[in-house]
Scaffold this motif. Structure first.
Motif, PDB file in Angstrom:
ATOM      1  N   SER A 146      -6.464  -3.499  -5.934  1.00 41.21           N
ATOM      2  CA  SER A 146      -7.258  -2.533  -5.173  1.00 41.21           C
ATOM      3  C   SER A 146      -7.138  -1.171  -5.849  1.00 41.21           C
ATOM      4  O   SER A 146      -6.026  -0.726  -6.162  1.00 41.21           O
ATOM      5  CB  SER A 146      -6.766  -2.455  -3.723  1.00 41.21           C
ATOM      6  OG  SER A 146      -7.541  -1.543  -2.977  1.00 41.21           O
ATOM      7  N   TYR A 147      -8.288  -0.519  -6.073  1.00 42.01           N
ATOM      8  CA  TYR A 147      -8.316   0.754  -6.785  1.00 42.01           C
ATOM      9  C   TYR A 147      -9.109   1.791  -5.991  1.00 42.01           C
ATOM     10  O   TYR A 147      -9.958   1.449  -5.162  1.00 42.01           O
ATOM     11  CB  TYR A 147      -8.964   0.604  -8.170  1.00 42.01           C
ATOM     12  CG  TYR A 147      -8.265  -0.372  -9.079  1.00 42.01           C
ATOM     13  CD1 TYR A 147      -7.182   0.013  -9.852  1.00 42.01           C
ATOM     14  CD2 TYR A 147      -8.700  -1.697  -9.173  1.00 42.01           C
ATOM     15  CE1 TYR A 147      -6.544  -0.892 -10.698  1.00 42.01           C
ATOM     16  CE2 TYR A 147      -8.073  -2.602 -10.005  1.00 42.01           C
ATOM     17  CZ  TYR A 147      -6.994  -2.194 -10.762  1.00 42.01           C
ATOM     18  OH  TYR A 147      -6.372  -3.090 -11.581  1.00 42.01           O
ATOM     19  N   ARG A 148      -8.806   3.032  -6.296  1.00 38.54           N
ATOM     20  CA  ARG A 148      -9.566   4.162  -5.744  1.00 38.54           C
ATOM     21  C   ARG A 148     -10.377   4.786  -6.865  1.00 38.54           C
ATOM     22  O   ARG A 148      -9.878   4.993  -7.971  1.00 38.54           O
ATOM     23  CB  ARG A 148      -8.617   5.193  -5.137  1.00 38.54           C
ATOM     24  CG  ARG A 148      -9.299   6.419  -4.560  1.00 38.54           C
ATOM     25  CD  ARG A 148      -8.314   7.265  -3.776  1.00 38.54           C
ATOM     26  NE  ARG A 148      -8.892   8.541  -3.411  1.00 38.54           N
ATOM     27  CZ  ARG A 148      -8.716   9.675  -4.107  1.00 38.54           C
ATOM     28  NH1 ARG A 148      -7.953   9.658  -5.188  1.00 38.54           N
ATOM     29  NH2 ARG A 148      -9.269  10.804  -3.718  1.00 38.54           N
ATOM     30  N   HIS A 202     -13.765   2.889  -3.102  1.00 43.57           N
ATOM     31  CA  HIS A 202     -12.817   1.779  -3.087  1.00 43.57           C
ATOM     32  C   HIS A 202     -13.357   0.630  -3.928  1.00 43.57           C
ATOM     33  O   HIS A 202     -14.526   0.261  -3.803  1.00 43.57           O
ATOM     34  CB  HIS A 202     -12.585   1.322  -1.635  1.00 43.57           C
ATOM     35  CG  HIS A 202     -11.509   0.305  -1.500  1.00 43.57           C
ATOM     36  ND1 HIS A 202     -11.368  -0.502  -0.391  1.00 43.57           N
ATOM     37  CD2 HIS A 202     -10.503  -0.049  -2.334  1.00 43.57           C
ATOM     38  CE1 HIS A 202     -10.333  -1.298  -0.551  1.00 43.57           C
ATOM     39  NE2 HIS A 202      -9.795  -1.047  -1.721  1.00 43.57           N
ATOM     40  N   MET A 218      -4.278   1.953  -5.980  1.00 45.03           N
ATOM     41  CA  MET A 218      -3.807   2.463  -4.689  1.00 45.03           C
ATOM     42  C   MET A 218      -3.205   1.360  -3.825  1.00 45.03           C
ATOM     43  O   MET A 218      -2.680   1.625  -2.752  1.00 45.03           O
ATOM     44  CB  MET A 218      -4.951   3.139  -3.930  1.00 45.03           C
ATOM     45  CG  MET A 218      -5.976   2.216  -3.340  1.00 45.03           C
ATOM     46  SD  MET A 218      -7.083   3.074  -2.222  1.00 45.03           S
ATOM     47  CE  MET A 218      -7.820   1.687  -1.363  1.00 45.03           C
ATOM     48  N   PHE A 277       2.421   2.696  -3.561  1.00 45.10           N
ATOM     49  CA  PHE A 277       1.595   3.521  -4.443  1.00 45.10           C
ATOM     50  C   PHE A 277       1.525   4.930  -3.852  1.00 45.10           C
ATOM     51  O   PHE A 277       0.911   5.138  -2.794  1.00 45.10           O
ATOM     52  CB  PHE A 277       0.193   2.932  -4.593  1.00 45.10           C
ATOM     53  CG  PHE A 277       0.153   1.635  -5.347  1.00 45.10           C
ATOM     54  CD1 PHE A 277      -0.024   1.613  -6.717  1.00 45.10           C
ATOM     55  CD2 PHE A 277       0.296   0.425  -4.677  1.00 45.10           C
ATOM     56  CE1 PHE A 277      -0.074   0.418  -7.415  1.00 45.10           C
ATOM     57  CE2 PHE A 277       0.241  -0.780  -5.369  1.00 45.10           C
ATOM     58  CZ  PHE A 277       0.069  -0.776  -6.740  1.00 45.10           C
ATOM     59  N   LYS A 278       2.138   5.878  -4.513  1.00 44.51           N
ATOM     60  CA  LYS A 278       2.183   7.257  -4.013  1.00 44.51           C
ATOM     61  C   LYS A 278       0.929   8.017  -4.438  1.00 44.51           C
ATOM     62  O   LYS A 278       0.968   9.011  -5.154  1.00 44.51           O
ATOM     63  CB  LYS A 278       3.439   7.962  -4.527  1.00 44.51           C
ATOM     64  CG  LYS A 278       4.741   7.226  -4.228  1.00 44.51           C
ATOM     65  CD  LYS A 278       4.930   7.017  -2.721  1.00 44.51           C
ATOM     66  CE  LYS A 278       6.237   6.272  -2.430  1.00 44.51           C
ATOM     67  NZ  LYS A 278       6.435   6.023  -0.980  1.00 44.51           N
ATOM     68  N   THR A 279      -0.205   7.543  -4.001  1.00 45.52           N
ATOM     69  CA  THR A 279      -1.483   8.174  -4.314  1.00 45.52           C
ATOM     70  C   THR A 279      -2.316   8.284  -3.048  1.00 45.52           C
ATOM     71  O   THR A 279      -1.994   7.692  -2.015  1.00 45.52           O
ATOM     72  CB  THR A 279      -2.262   7.360  -5.368  1.00 45.52           C
ATOM     73  OG1 THR A 279      -2.453   6.022  -4.870  1.00 45.52           O
ATOM     74  CG2 THR A 279      -1.489   7.293  -6.678  1.00 45.52           C
ATOM     75  N   LEU A 280      -3.401   9.038  -3.138  1.00 39.67           N
ATOM     76  CA  LEU A 280      -4.311   9.138  -2.011  1.00 39.67           C
ATOM     77  C   LEU A 280      -5.026   7.806  -1.808  1.00 39.67           C
ATOM     78  O   LEU A 280      -5.276   7.066  -2.758  1.00 39.67           O
ATOM     79  CB  LEU A 280      -5.336  10.247  -2.251  1.00 39.67           C
ATOM     80  CG  LEU A 280      -4.788  11.686  -2.299  1.00 39.67           C
ATOM     81  CD1 LEU A 280      -5.894  12.654  -2.648  1.00 39.67           C
ATOM     82  CD2 LEU A 280      -4.139  12.061  -0.969  1.00 39.67           C
ATOM     83  N   LYS A 281      -5.396   7.530  -0.545  1.00 41.88           N
ATOM     84  CA  LYS A 281      -6.055   6.271  -0.214  1.00 41.88           C
ATOM     85  C   LYS A 281      -7.533   6.528   0.087  1.00 41.88           C
ATOM     86  O   LYS A 281      -7.951   7.650   0.378  1.00 41.88           O
ATOM     87  CB  LYS A 281      -5.388   5.616   1.008  1.00 41.88           C
ATOM     88  CG  LYS A 281      -3.862   5.571   0.925  1.00 41.88           C
ATOM     89  CD  LYS A 281      -3.353   4.853  -0.305  1.00 41.88           C
ATOM     90  CE  LYS A 281      -1.820   4.864  -0.344  1.00 41.88           C
ATOM     91  NZ  LYS A 281      -1.286   4.311  -1.597  1.00 41.88           N
ATOM     92  N   LEU A 329       0.833  -1.207   0.000  1.00 41.48           N
ATOM     93  CA  LEU A 329       0.000   0.000   0.000  1.00 41.48           C
ATOM     94  C   LEU A 329       0.865   1.255   0.000  1.00 41.48           C
ATOM     95  O   LEU A 329       0.495   2.286  -0.556  1.00 41.48           O
ATOM     96  CB  LEU A 329      -0.909  -0.020   1.234  1.00 41.48           C
ATOM     97  CG  LEU A 329      -2.088   0.940   1.317  1.00 41.48           C
ATOM     98  CD1 LEU A 329      -3.141   0.612   0.282  1.00 41.48           C
ATOM     99  CD2 LEU A 329      -2.705   0.910   2.703  1.00 41.48           C
ATOM    100  N   GLU A 384      -7.931   4.469 -10.090  1.00 41.14           N
ATOM    101  CA  GLU A 384      -6.518   4.735  -9.821  1.00 41.14           C
ATOM    102  C   GLU A 384      -6.003   3.680  -8.851  1.00 41.14           C
ATOM    103  O   GLU A 384      -6.584   3.488  -7.773  1.00 41.14           O
ATOM    104  CB  GLU A 384      -6.344   6.132  -9.223  1.00 41.14           C
ATOM    105  CG  GLU A 384      -4.900   6.506  -8.961  1.00 41.14           C
ATOM    106  CD  GLU A 384      -4.789   7.884  -8.326  1.00 41.14           C
ATOM    107  OE1 GLU A 384      -3.772   8.548  -8.538  1.00 41.14           O
ATOM    108  OE2 GLU A 384      -5.731   8.282  -7.610  1.00 41.14           O
TER     109      GLU A 384
END
Length: 308
Positions: free
Chosen positions: A194-196, A179, A214, A127-131, A124, A212
């Motif tokens: 797993s995606y956002r 999610h 995540m 992945f440099k993205t928002l969760k 987790l 995206e």
């Protein structure tokens, strides 16, 4: 014989009442714990899924010398302590590297267990993205002919749905869907992703939806299974009569949950039906004069025929 201990405090009594069987079950809690030998990959998998399943998840940080497929008593003991009906166990050995076991319990005993080998794991944190927000109910997408090949594969699909579906809710807001968990089975592997959900402007009322990644992401290889018998599985699915909705006459629901009703009415005479009077439907003076002259001409004709 098992010794029955009565609670001595109000707090202990409430704790035991929460663990008692209920007609309408609470949201299922998941327990994450690891064996005596683990790897960094297995430890990170347990931490990531504990983060995504909060607050309905419990994580044991200490190592436990247990082997679920050889002895289920330790699993049942830990699950009863954490009041959990789902569990994820992680271990690592030369024979079975990066090993996880996903299972569930019924009536305090292990019902189903499936063992997977983990490959190509991405954490987790990588992945440099928002969760997604904590406690969000995920949207499950399951695909692949593997899950329909046999009864055992269907049971594995049912177990994965039970573990990843999240809390039980009555209504779902479309704006609250953040999610997505994708489980795809192909080429002898199960791909867990797993995606956002991102809702962007589209120039209309309906937003443009994008996915995206995540994390976490992993490829699972099926190793061992221990599934309950058909009789025990049917007993686990049995519901109390009070929990089932009462049937009402002439009322049904479709697959989407919409309420449909059937009404029985007598035959209606539409010419005598009282409707709202509208000025536009009233006869004008010119039409009334024409109708009056036509009626007078008809009367004259009838009189003439009667005289002859």
């Amino acid at each position: 014989m098992q010794r029955i201990v009565k609670p001595k405090t109000q707090r202990g009594r409430r704790a035991l009442e929460k663990k008692e069987p209920k007609i309408f079950e609470n949201s299922k809690n998941a327990l994450m714990f690891k064996g005596g030998n683990t790897s960094q990959t297995v430890t990170q998998i347990l931490k990531d899924w504990h983060t995504l399943k909060k607050p309905n998840a419990t994580l044991f940080s200490k190592k436990n010398a247990t082997k679920p497929f050889e002895d289920q008593t330790s699993v049942e003991f830990f699950a009863s302590k954490a009041d959990s009906s789902l569990f994820m166990f992680g271990s690592h050995s030369k024979k079975r590297p990066h090993n996880i076991v996903i299972g569930r319990l019924f009536d305090g005993q292990v019902l189903d267990m499936v063992e997977f080998g983990v490959t190509n794991f991405t954490s987790l944190q990588d992945f440099k993205t928002l969760k997604a927000a904590t406690g969000i109910k995920p949207c499950l997408v399951i695909s692949g002919d593997f899950f329909e090949d046999s009864d055992d594969n269907r049971r594995i699909k049912n177990l994965l749905i039970d573990f990843f579906r999240g809390p039980t809710v009555e209504k779902v807001s479309l704006s609250g869907l953040e999610h997505v968990i994708s489980i795809t089975a192909t080429n002898g592997k199960i791909y867990l992703r797993s995606y956002r959900i991102l809702m962007k402007k589209s120039g209309s009322k309906v937003p443009r939806v994008e996915l995206e990644a995540m994390g976490p992401a992993a490829d699972l290889v099926l190793r061992r299974t221990r599934l309950a018998s058909d009789d025990l599985f049917k007993r686990a699915l049995k519901k109390s009569a009070t929990a089932k909705p009462k049937k009402k006459k002439n009322i049904s629901r479709d697959d989407l949950g919409n309420k449909l009703g059937r009404i029985h009415m007598k035959t209606q005479a539409f010419d005598k039906l009282q409707v709202r009077k509208v000025k536009g439907l009233k006869k004008r003076k010119a039409e009334q004069e024409v109708n009056g002259t036509e009626n007078e001409m008809k009367k004259q004709k009838t009189e003439e025929t009667a005289a002859t």
